[in-house]
Design a protein around this motif. Structure first.
Motif, PDB file in Angstrom:
ATOM      1  N   ILE A  48       8.234  -5.014  -4.472  1.00 19.14           N
ATOM      2  CA  ILE A  48       8.742  -4.432  -3.231  1.00 19.14           C
ATOM      3  C   ILE A  48       7.582  -4.121  -2.291  1.00 19.14           C
ATOM      4  O   ILE A  48       6.560  -3.580  -2.705  1.00 19.14           O
ATOM      5  CB  ILE A  48       9.537  -3.140  -3.516  1.00 19.14           C
ATOM      6  CG1 ILE A  48      10.718  -3.432  -4.453  1.00 19.14           C
ATOM      7  CG2 ILE A  48      10.017  -2.503  -2.220  1.00 19.14           C
ATOM      8  CD1 ILE A  48      11.457  -2.188  -4.901  1.00 19.14           C
ATOM      9  N   LYS A  49       7.758  -4.471  -1.019  1.00 19.22           N
ATOM     10  CA  LYS A  49       6.768  -4.150   0.011  1.00 19.22           C
ATOM     11  C   LYS A  49       7.484  -3.431   1.146  1.00 19.22           C
ATOM     12  O   LYS A  49       8.546  -3.866   1.593  1.00 19.22           O
ATOM     13  CB  LYS A  49       6.069  -5.417   0.520  1.00 19.22           C
ATOM     14  CG  LYS A  49       5.206  -6.096  -0.529  1.00 19.22           C
ATOM     15  CD  LYS A  49       4.579  -7.367   0.000  1.00 19.22           C
ATOM     16  CE  LYS A  49       3.618  -7.967  -1.029  1.00 19.22           C
ATOM     17  NZ  LYS A  49       4.283  -8.291  -2.287  1.00 19.22           N
ATOM     18  N   ALA A  54       6.761   3.861   0.878  1.00 15.19           N
ATOM     19  CA  ALA A  54       7.660   3.124  -0.019  1.00 15.19           C
ATOM     20  C   ALA A  54       7.515   3.557  -1.486  1.00 15.19           C
ATOM     21  O   ALA A  54       8.532   3.786  -2.160  1.00 15.19           O
ATOM     22  CB  ALA A  54       7.440   1.619   0.129  1.00 15.19           C
ATOM     23  N   PRO A  55       6.287   3.697  -2.036  1.00 11.15           N
ATOM     24  CA  PRO A  55       6.171   4.142  -3.434  1.00 11.15           C
ATOM     25  C   PRO A  55       6.777   5.522  -3.665  1.00 11.15           C
ATOM     26  O   PRO A  55       7.388   5.784  -4.705  1.00 11.15           O
ATOM     27  CB  PRO A  55       4.652   4.146  -3.671  1.00 11.15           C
ATOM     28  CG  PRO A  55       4.121   3.150  -2.700  1.00 11.15           C
ATOM     29  CD  PRO A  55       4.971   3.319  -1.483  1.00 11.15           C
ATOM     30  N   LEU A  56       6.614   6.411  -2.688  1.00  8.81           N
ATOM     31  CA  LEU A  56       7.170   7.756  -2.821  1.00  8.81           C
ATOM     32  C   LEU A  56       8.692   7.710  -2.849  1.00  8.81           C
ATOM     33  O   LEU A  56       9.324   8.362  -3.703  1.00  8.81           O
ATOM     34  CB  LEU A  56       6.677   8.633  -1.666  1.00  8.81           C
ATOM     35  CG  LEU A  56       7.267  10.044  -1.593  1.00  8.81           C
ATOM     36  CD1 LEU A  56       6.902  10.840  -2.841  1.00  8.81           C
ATOM     37  CD2 LEU A  56       6.765  10.772  -0.336  1.00  8.81           C
ATOM     38  N   LEU A  84       2.078   1.322  -6.152  1.00 11.88           N
ATOM     39  CA  LEU A  84       2.594   1.844  -7.426  1.00 11.88           C
ATOM     40  C   LEU A  84       2.734   0.694  -8.409  1.00 11.88           C
ATOM     41  O   LEU A  84       3.384  -0.322  -8.102  1.00 11.88           O
ATOM     42  CB  LEU A  84       3.952   2.518  -7.212  1.00 11.88           C
ATOM     43  CG  LEU A  84       4.769   2.829  -8.475  1.00 11.88           C
ATOM     44  CD1 LEU A  84       4.074   3.890  -9.324  1.00 11.88           C
ATOM     45  CD2 LEU A  84       6.187   3.271  -8.107  1.00 11.88           C
ATOM     46  N   ILE A  85       2.102   0.811  -9.580  1.00 11.85           N
ATOM     47  CA  ILE A  85       2.219  -0.177 -10.649  1.00 11.85           C
ATOM     48  C   ILE A  85       3.004   0.456 -11.792  1.00 11.85           C
ATOM     49  O   ILE A  85       2.637   1.531 -12.280  1.00 11.85           O
ATOM     50  CB  ILE A  85       0.839  -0.614 -11.181  1.00 11.85           C
ATOM     51  CG1 ILE A  85      -0.063  -1.069 -10.037  1.00 11.85           C
ATOM     52  CG2 ILE A  85       0.994  -1.701 -12.234  1.00 11.85           C
ATOM     53  CD1 ILE A  85       0.357  -2.342  -9.379  1.00 11.85           C
ATOM     54  N   VAL A  97       5.241  -1.673  -6.291  1.00 11.20           N
ATOM     55  CA  VAL A  97       5.843  -1.209  -5.041  1.00 11.20           C
ATOM     56  C   VAL A  97       4.684  -0.877  -4.113  1.00 11.20           C
ATOM     57  O   VAL A  97       3.902   0.029  -4.389  1.00 11.20           O
ATOM     58  CB  VAL A  97       6.736   0.030  -5.254  1.00 11.20           C
ATOM     59  CG1 VAL A  97       7.344   0.464  -3.921  1.00 11.20           C
ATOM     60  CG2 VAL A  97       7.831  -0.261  -6.270  1.00 11.20           C
ATOM     61  N   VAL A  98       4.557  -1.644  -3.035  1.00 10.91           N
ATOM     62  CA  VAL A  98       3.415  -1.506  -2.133  1.00 10.91           C
ATOM     63  C   VAL A  98       3.869  -0.902  -0.808  1.00 10.91           C
ATOM     64  O   VAL A  98       4.796  -1.409  -0.163  1.00 10.91           O
ATOM     65  CB  VAL A  98       2.740  -2.873  -1.878  1.00 10.91           C
ATOM     66  CG1 VAL A  98       1.540  -2.701  -0.937  1.00 10.91           C
ATOM     67  CG2 VAL A  98       2.306  -3.508  -3.193  1.00 10.91           C
TER      68      VAL A  98
END
Length: 252
Positions: A48-49, A54-56, A84-85, A97-98
């Motif tokens: 996901i980008k 976005a990671p939060l 987020l990995i 998620v970037v």
């Protein structure tokens, strides 16, 4: 136990066993091919980008579904990204998620703070079509008219002044500086996902060969990026620590 045989033309014999005391049984014979079994595929990886948070937003809803001890977050303030990995040690389930902070499409279209160079008439037409982003429509008309008449004025001035002193380069510069507006105000979103803000855009004209080119610059836009770099990313990192306290956060 009784044993009965059922014969069907073109099909193998079906043998049925009846329990003691049972005399009848029903059998259904289906013709055709069995449905094809689906191939076994690897799980679909999360990729996901989105915008910087976005990671939060992902963790707010999914933190209970992941193993925090097998996940980590990379924060790079230079590239304005948070990554987020999850499932970091699983080749099948590892996902990303970037969140990235980027200039808005409209800001990029103006070519502000880039190497983009506009010819006066080209810039005038572009500003006319995008007058909705001007803080003042009257200012838009003034800037557009100045740009559209700049080339003609320069040529006229050059022809006249060259005869008198022969300094063509100086004449170009004099004509440009006297006609083009030094700056104008835009109200646009500088960054993706951000609200429109009012910024001053400065014009820098230069001579490229035999014609004039104009670059657009905005120190105010740079200030916004620096403010976001220092405050927005820091605030998101603080929230990430609250939402997923066990995930390792690494500053790059």
């Amino acid at each position: 136990m009784n044993q009965n045989e059922i014969h069907s033309e073109g099909n193998p014999t079906i043998i049925m066993h009846l329990e003691k005391g049972e005399n009848t049984a029903k059998a259904m014979i289906l013709h055709g091919q069995a449905p094809k079994q689906l191939d076994n595929l690897a799980p679909v990886k999360i990729d996901i980008k989105g915008i910087i948070n976005a990671p939060l937003e992902f963790l707010k809803k999914r933190v209970g579904d992941i193993n925090q001890h097998k996940a980590h977050i990379l924060v790079c303030r230079d590239t304005l990204t948070i990554t987020l990995i999850i499932a970091e040690d699983d080749a099948y389930l590892r996902g990303e998620v970037v969140g990235k902070l980027e200039f808005s499409k409209v800001f990029q279209a103006f070519g502000i703070n880039t190497t983009k160079q506009w010819e006066p008439e080209q810039l005038g037409q572009f500003l006319k079509l995008n007058r909705t982003y001007f803080a003042s429509r009257d200012e838009n008309m003034s800037v557009v008219n100045a740009l559209k008449t700049l080339e003609a004025k320069v040529q006229q001035t050059v022809q006249r002044e060259t005869k008198e002193n022969g300094n063509k380069a100086y004449t170009f510069r004099q004509a440009v500086d006297s006609n083009i507006p030094e700056s104008f105000k835009l109200r646009i979103p500088v960054l993706n996902g951000s609200d429109p803000v009012e910024i001053d855009v400065e014009t820098y004209a230069s001579i490229d060969g035999s014609h004039i080119v104009i670059a657009l610059q905005s120190p105010g836009a740079n200030d916004i990026v620096e403010e976001v770099r220092n405050n927005c990313i820091g605030n998101i990192v603080d929230e990430l620590r609250e939402v997923a306290p066990e995930i390792v956060i690494i500053e790059q």
